[in-house]
Design an enzyme around this catalytic site. Structure first.
Site, PDB file in Angstrom:
ATOM      1  N   LEU A 208       0.845  -1.193   0.000  1.00 57.15           N
ATOM      2  CA  LEU A 208       0.000   0.000   0.000  1.00 57.15           C
ATOM      3  C   LEU A 208       0.882   1.245   0.000  1.00 57.15           C
ATOM      4  O   LEU A 208       1.845   1.319   0.761  1.00 57.15           O
ATOM      5  CB  LEU A 208      -0.895   0.043   1.246  1.00 57.15           C
ATOM      6  CG  LEU A 208      -1.925  -1.068   1.448  1.00 57.15           C
ATOM      7  CD1 LEU A 208      -2.511  -0.982   2.852  1.00 57.15           C
ATOM      8  CD2 LEU A 208      -3.029  -0.985   0.400  1.00 57.15           C
ATOM      9  N   HIS A 209       0.532   2.212  -0.858  1.00 56.69           N
ATOM     10  CA  HIS A 209       1.270   3.476  -0.807  1.00 56.69           C
ATOM     11  C   HIS A 209       0.455   4.668  -1.286  1.00 56.69           C
ATOM     12  O   HIS A 209       0.868   5.804  -1.095  1.00 56.69           O
ATOM     13  CB  HIS A 209       2.555   3.387  -1.636  1.00 56.69           C
ATOM     14  CG  HIS A 209       2.333   3.373  -3.125  1.00 56.69           C
ATOM     15  ND1 HIS A 209       1.948   2.239  -3.795  1.00 56.69           N
ATOM     16  CD2 HIS A 209       2.429   4.344  -4.059  1.00 56.69           C
ATOM     17  CE1 HIS A 209       1.832   2.510  -5.081  1.00 56.69           C
ATOM     18  NE2 HIS A 209       2.109   3.798  -5.273  1.00 56.69           N
ATOM     19  N   ARG A 210      -0.708   4.443  -1.886  1.00 60.13           N
ATOM     20  CA  ARG A 210      -1.464   5.564  -2.448  1.00 60.13           C
ATOM     21  C   ARG A 210      -2.189   6.347  -1.354  1.00 60.13           C
ATOM     22  O   ARG A 210      -2.674   5.766  -0.373  1.00 60.13           O
ATOM     23  CB  ARG A 210      -2.442   5.070  -3.510  1.00 60.13           C
ATOM     24  CG  ARG A 210      -1.727   4.441  -4.694  1.00 60.13           C
ATOM     25  CD  ARG A 210      -2.609   4.221  -5.895  1.00 60.13           C
ATOM     26  NE  ARG A 210      -1.872   3.523  -6.937  1.00 60.13           N
ATOM     27  CZ  ARG A 210      -1.085   4.106  -7.833  1.00 60.13           C
ATOM     28  NH1 ARG A 210      -0.940   5.419  -7.821  1.00 60.13           N
ATOM     29  NH2 ARG A 210      -0.453   3.392  -8.746  1.00 60.13           N
TER      30      ARG A 210
END
Length: 364
Positions: A208-210
Site C-alpha cells: 500500500l502506498h497511495r
C-alpha cells in the site's frame, strides 16, 4: 541511431532492463545503436533504486541527475533543468521514456522543447482518475510523444480517440513482463521466509502506498484490521513503502499475523508474489505480474489503468472502502477465485519488438 534512455523510479527499472539487453543483442549482431542511460534520481533510496540495477543487470547509468526529493513541482523542475543540460551536452536522435512517473513527463517536455523525438513505452494507458499524479503524467507525455509503444488494445483505443494516427501506435506488449519471465529462474528467497516459517500458498502479500489508502490514519487502521479479520490464521506479509511507514508508525498498529518488512529487491519481491495465496495492493504493476503468475490479486483503488488484468487476468478492482474487501477475501479463503489468462503479446519478447521497430523508424 543514438538513444537516451530515461529511468527515474523503481517501476521504470523493470521496463528498461529488457530494452537495454535487446539493444546489446542487436549490436552484437552488427547493428549500430548507441544508447545513453540517464537516471534522474527520482527514487534515491537504495532499496528503491540501486538494488534493482544490480539484480536486473542494468549497467551503471551514464549520468545520474540526482533530482530526488522535494514537492511535485520542485522535482519536476529539477529534472527538467538537469536533463536539458544532459541533452545539450549529449544530443541523441530520440529519447525513450517508460511508464508514468514524474521523470517520464519532465524529460519528454524537455526533449520536445529541444526538438528531439520522444518515444513512450507503455503509452496510452489511462485510469480516468485526475487525482493521481500518474494520470497527469500520462496525458501530458502522450500529448507530445512522437511514437507510442503500447501494452494492450485498450491503450491503442485511448490513443486513437485522442487523435493519434495508426502509423505512430505500435502494439508490442509489456516490457515489465519481459523482466518477469526473464528472471523466474533467478528468484531469491528473502530472509524473512525462513524467519517467519512461511509456506507457498499460505500467506497474503500486501502493498500500500497511495494517499487514498494510507494518508488517513483511521482509514489505514480500518483497512489493516479488516484484512487481519478476514484472512484466518494466515500471515500477511507487508513490505512497507517509505511514505506508508510514517503513517503506520503513527497509528502503532500491531497484530501477530502482520509481518512488516523493508522494501524488497526485485528478485526477492517476485519470489513473494509468485508464492503468495493472494495479493492485496494499490500498485498497477503488481497486478500485471500477478496476472502472468496466476495469483489472485485485489486492487484497493477506485479505477485502474490496466483493465486487461481484470477482464482477462486474476485481478479484481475492489475500491478504497475497506468493507468492500471482505467478499473478495472470502472468495480467496474458500478457493473460489476466478481463473485468469495472459494478455496478448505478454510473452517476454516485447523489448525485441521495440528495438526492431526503432531500427525501422530511425535507421532504415
Amino acid at each position: 541511431m543514438k538513444i537516451t534512455i530515461v529511468a527515474g523510479a523503481r517501476p521504470n527499472f523493470m521496463k528498461i532492463s529488457p530494452i537495454i539487453k535487446a539493444i546489446q543483442k542487436r549490436n552484437s549482431l552488427g547493428a549500430a545503436i548507441e544508447y545513453r542511460l540517464v537516471h534522474t534520481g527520482q527514487h534515491y533510496d537504495k532499496k528503491m533504486s540501486a538494488d534493482f540495477f544490480d539484480q536486473l543487470g542494468i549497467p551503471e547509468p551514464h549520468a545520474n541527475l540526482e533530482a530526488g526529493g522535494g514537492t511535485q513541482a520542485e522535482q519536476t523542475a529539477a529534472i527538467m533543468v538537469r536533463f536539458e543540460k544532459e541533452l545539450m551536452e549529449h544530443r541523441p536522435n530520440l529519447i525513450l521514456v517508460v511508464g508514468d512517473v514524474t521523470s517520464t513527463m519532465a524529460c519528454t517536455i524537455t526533449a520536445k522543447k529541444l526538438c528531439i523525438d520522444a518515444v513512450h513505452v507503455e503509452a496510452g494507458i489511462r485510469s480516468g482518475d485526475m487525482t493521481m499524479p500518474e494520470e497527469i503524467n500520462r496525458i501530458v507525455t502522450d500529448s507530445i510523444t512522437d511514437h507510442f509503444f503500447t501494452t494492450s488494445e485498450v491503450a491503442n483505443q485511448h490513443l486513437r480517440h485522442s487523435g493519434v494516427g495508426e502509423e505512430r501506435i505500435h502494439f508490442v506488449g509489456n516490457t515489465m513482463i519481459d523482466s518477469l519471465i526473464g528472471n523466474l529462474e533467478r528468484l531469491l528467497k528473502p530472509a524473512l521466509w525462513d524467519d517467519q516459517n512461511l509456506q507457498s500458498g499460505k500467506y497474503f502479500l500486501l502493498t500500500l502506498h497511495r494517499p487514498a489508502n494510507v494518508d488517513d490514519p483511521a482509514n489505514l487502521d480500518h483497512l489493516l484490521s479488516t484484512i487481519m479479520q478476514c484472512t484466518g490464521d494466515l500471515p500477511v506479509v507487508f513490505p512497507v513503502h517509505p511514505r506508508t511507514k510514517k503513517i503506520l508508525d503513527g497509528i502503532g498498529f500491531n497484530n501477530p499475523k502482520l509481518v512488516l518488512a523493508e522494501p524488497m529487491p526485485y528478485l526477492e519481491f517476485i519470489y513473494m508474489v509468485k508464492n503468495a495465496l493472494a495479493i492485496i495492493t494499490d500498485s498497477g504493476g503488481i497486478t500485471e505480474e500477478a496476472t502472468v503468475l496466476g495469483v489472485p490479486c485485489m486492487t484497493m483503488r477506485d479505477s485502474t489503468e490496466r483493465p486487461e488484468t481484470i477482464t482477462m487476468g486474476t485481478n479484481e478492482l475492489v475500491g478504497t472502502d475497506p468493507a468492500k474487501l471482505v467478499p473478495y477475501l472470502d472468495k480467496v479463503m474458500s478457493g473460489n477465485w476466478k481463473k485468469g489468462a495472459i494478455p496478448p503479446l505478454w510473452d517476454g519478447k516485447t523489448a525485441e519488438r521495440i528495438v526492431s521497430k526503432l531500427e525501422d523508424l530511425y535507421i532504415s
